[in-house]
Each structure stands twice: as structure tokens, then as C-alpha cells.
Enzyme design. Sequence first.
Site, mmCIF file in Angstrom:
data_model
loop_
_atom_site.group_PDB
_atom_site.id
_atom_site.type_symbol
_atom_site.label_atom_id
_atom_site.label_comp_id
_atom_site.label_asym_id
_atom_site.label_seq_id
_atom_site.Cartn_x
_atom_site.Cartn_y
_atom_site.Cartn_z
ATOM 1 N N LEU A 64 -1.862 -21.801 -43.371
ATOM 2 C CA LEU A 64 -3.019 -20.916 -43.257
ATOM 3 C C LEU A 64 -3.871 -20.918 -44.520
ATOM 4 O O LEU A 64 -4.950 -20.319 -44.536
ATOM 5 C CB LEU A 64 -2.554 -19.476 -42.974
ATOM 6 N N TYR A 119 -18.133 -25.748 -44.192
ATOM 7 C CA TYR A 119 -16.775 -25.276 -43.895
ATOM 8 C C TYR A 119 -16.188 -26.059 -42.727
ATOM 9 O O TYR A 119 -15.023 -26.474 -42.754
ATOM 10 C CB TYR A 119 -16.823 -23.785 -43.577
ATOM 11 N N LYS A 123 -12.794 -28.377 -42.620
ATOM 12 C CA LYS A 123 -11.700 -28.163 -41.676
ATOM 13 C C LYS A 123 -11.450 -29.401 -40.825
ATOM 14 O O LYS A 123 -10.300 -29.714 -40.488
ATOM 15 C CB LYS A 123 -12.001 -26.940 -40.796
ATOM 16 N N ASN A 148 -13.682 -16.456 -34.343
ATOM 17 C CA ASN A 148 -13.737 -15.291 -35.223
ATOM 18 C C ASN A 148 -12.524 -14.395 -34.961
ATOM 19 O O ASN A 148 -12.308 -13.957 -33.828
ATOM 20 C CB ASN A 148 -15.017 -14.490 -34.976
ATOM 21 N N PRO A 340 4.035 37.259 -27.016
ATOM 22 C CA PRO A 340 5.098 37.892 -26.221
ATOM 23 C C PRO A 340 4.550 38.949 -25.263
ATOM 24 O O PRO A 340 3.706 39.772 -25.633
ATOM 25 C CB PRO A 340 5.998 38.514 -27.285
ATOM 26 N N GLY A 341 4.989 38.864 -23.996
ATOM 27 C CA GLY A 341 4.608 39.842 -22.985
ATOM 28 C C GLY A 341 3.241 39.651 -22.383
ATOM 29 O O GLY A 341 2.872 40.364 -21.445
ATOM 30 N N VAL A 342 2.464 38.688 -22.852
ATOM 31 C CA VAL A 342 1.086 38.491 -22.398
ATOM 32 C C VAL A 342 1.049 37.544 -21.192
ATOM 33 O O VAL A 342 1.825 36.597 -21.104
ATOM 34 C CB VAL A 342 0.218 37.935 -23.543
#
Length: 429
Positions: A64, A119, A123, A148, A340-342
Site C-alpha cells: 500500500l 500519478y 501507478k 476514490n 411514585p404513585g403517578v
Amino acid sequence: MRVLVTGADGFIGRSLCARLETLADGRDRTHPELRIEEIFRWTRHTTENDRRRYCREADFVFHLAGVNRPKHAEDYMPGNQKPLEELLHFLAEGGNTCPVMLASSAQASLSGRFAGSAYGQAKLACERTAARYAQDTGAEVLIYRFPNVFGKWCRPDYNSAVATFCHHIANDLPVQVNDPSTELTLVYIDDLVEEMLRALSGHPHAESALPSDAAHDTVHMPEDSARMTDGNAGDDGASGCPENDLESHVCRCSVPVTYKRTLGEIVSLLRSFRNGLEQMNIPEQPEGSFEKKLCAAWLSYLPEDKIATPLQMHADSRGSFTELLRSRACGQVSVNITKPGVTKGQHWHNTKWEYFIVVAGHGLIEERRIGSDEKLAFEVSGERIEAVRMLPGYTHSIRNLSGTEDLVTVMWANEQFDPERPDTYHEDV
């Protein structure tokens, strides 16, 4: 298996090495056929002695290393040729004919917008060098022309337009697009690494034997590369690499999953991700889609101050209700805390339906079909988590049965709450 990765500290190299590590220690079990014993990381800091040792001991090489954005165009050729020639020299010196995967570029086609690419010429020269090496040694060479590549860890403002767009939009920096209609062929880093693992397993996606242009196309190279002249230079044995001589050793391969998108489309998607983030909207991401992969890449560029988002809690004496996440396609997730309780709820919907999932505390969910006196009751607890459906046309409520602990309920609705059309009507259960 001992794997050598040149350019191991680059974008693709880092991603590949990270995946190899998870395979080596058993965290990744997706490739049981692979037994990774050692990973040789070749970087610019690796000593010559270690490079020689790696080349003697490797069972497979991923090459690479190279340059893709030097300061001067004339540096493309030596910047890519020299690392490859050194690698192949050390392999031959050590008598190692293990397979070599060469990372080339789509620009090596020298066609279309890549015509005249310095480039691409470099390559293509590397492809020809690798082909000659295969012919001389009998080693298998796999040549990949990468389009890409995008994904996490890719360096912005360097060689990837996608990485640059991701970074700039994530950080609220300006983005310049000269021609929004320019189309890119894109490959996601995880798809690329997956194909590289297939190559390592002996099952690459092969296109053909030797790339014909690697054997015959003319490239402009410096004099010290004259031994790699084009196939029309003569029949002196140093000209080109006839395809029929290399058929059994050199193979052009490709990543099977790629996407074509214009620059304008990419920027538009990224801006929609940014806007959705502010509203806690989850973007639509079908499995395997470009959108899913681009969003993952974009998120990796978020600055620290955007990673956490404060949410608006609607709190009163009964507890609180907080919207967590929204999705245009999949509705809304919220969390409800009941003191609680609601008792909360006491309403019904025409079309909207929900899941109530109690994750902490002890409560009672009741539902009653509109126009009926018959109730459905579900006693729920964080000790035994279950999902209870709130049915359309049924009024429903949830009551905290504890006298001391809060009742915590995760709620999912099949649509986002619209205050203009709430589809919510009060009626006691």
C-alpha cells in the site's frame, strides 16, 4: 499466516491492520479460514533489517506504500516506484514468492479525466514492475485499481474530496465545489478491507488475467526505469510483459461494491446529516447503502463539542418526558419518567401506535378499546423487561406502583410527534 503491510500507517493501511488485529485475537470471527499469526507493519520508520526480515518471513504482502500528493509532480514516479522496487528486491533476495497485492489507482487507466495524470503514470509503471516480477519469479500478483476511497481515519485537505467535505461540514467550515456535477466512483473503506481479506483467503474478485494496459500502454518514465519500457519498444525481452506469459500469476482484481455520486450529491447529503444532528433526526440508512456508509464516515470527523447533544426534558411534579431520537421513516424514541404513585397517559390515537418498555421500576399499563368497558392490564417491571404495544383506537395509561422508586419507560412511536396534528385525544382508561 504472517501478513506484511507496507504503508501500514496510511489511511488504508491503518484500517487493514486494525481489522487483521481483531482477526488475530479472535474478536472478529467473520473469517474463520484465516489464522493471523503476525502482522508486519512496514512504515517509513521501519529499519532496513526489519524490512528484510519481514520479506523473508511473510506469507502474504499487501503493498500500500506510495505517494499520492507530493510537492512536485516529478516526485510521483520515484515516490511510488522506489518502495515497490525495494519490496520486490527484498522478497526475491529472501527467496520468498508469496502472493503480493498491489494497490494501484483508477488513474492508471490514463483515460477520460485521468489522461495525462502523473500519478496515474506512476501507478501504471508500478503495475508493469509487478508484472515483470511475477514473470521472473512465478509469484502471484494481484493488482487492484482503487477508485476514490472514503471512511474513518482518512486525512482531509489531502487526497480525498469526501474526507475534506466531511471534515469541513462537521466543523462548520466553508466548502467549495467548483463543479457539482463532477461524478466520482467511490469505495467505502470497510468494503475495501473486506475484499482485501478475501484476497488473503485466496478468493479475490478477479476481473481478468493481466491488465492489458499494464502490459502494453505507453507511460512516460525516467531513464532509470527504462527496463520497464512499453510493449512496443521491441522484442529484446525487456519490453512489456506479454499477457500470455503472466496469465497464471498476475490478476486484475476489483472491489465489488462501489458507488457513483456527484460532488453536489455528496455535499447535499453531508449537510442533511448535519442539520438532522441538530434535531436528533436519524438519517435514512438502508442496509448496504451509500448513505449509511457516508454518514458513518462523516460522524468520525465531529469535533468534541458536537459529540454530546443536550436534550430538552419536559418535567413537572409527575416526572419528565424527553424525546430522544427521531426518524422520518421509523418514528420517534422517547423516555418517560413517572414519579411514585403517578399515572400518565389517559389518551388514545387513531393511527399512531407505540411500544412501552419499562426498564426500571414497577408499574401497570392499562388499555381499553374506545366504546368498550373491557380493560387490558399488564404489570411491568425493570426486572423482567418486555415490550407492550399501545394499539390504535385504545386509550391507555401507565401507573407507577412503587411508593419510592421512579418508573422509567422507553417509548417508541411509529411517527414523529407533530404538534399541528398530534393524533392524541384525552380519555380516561
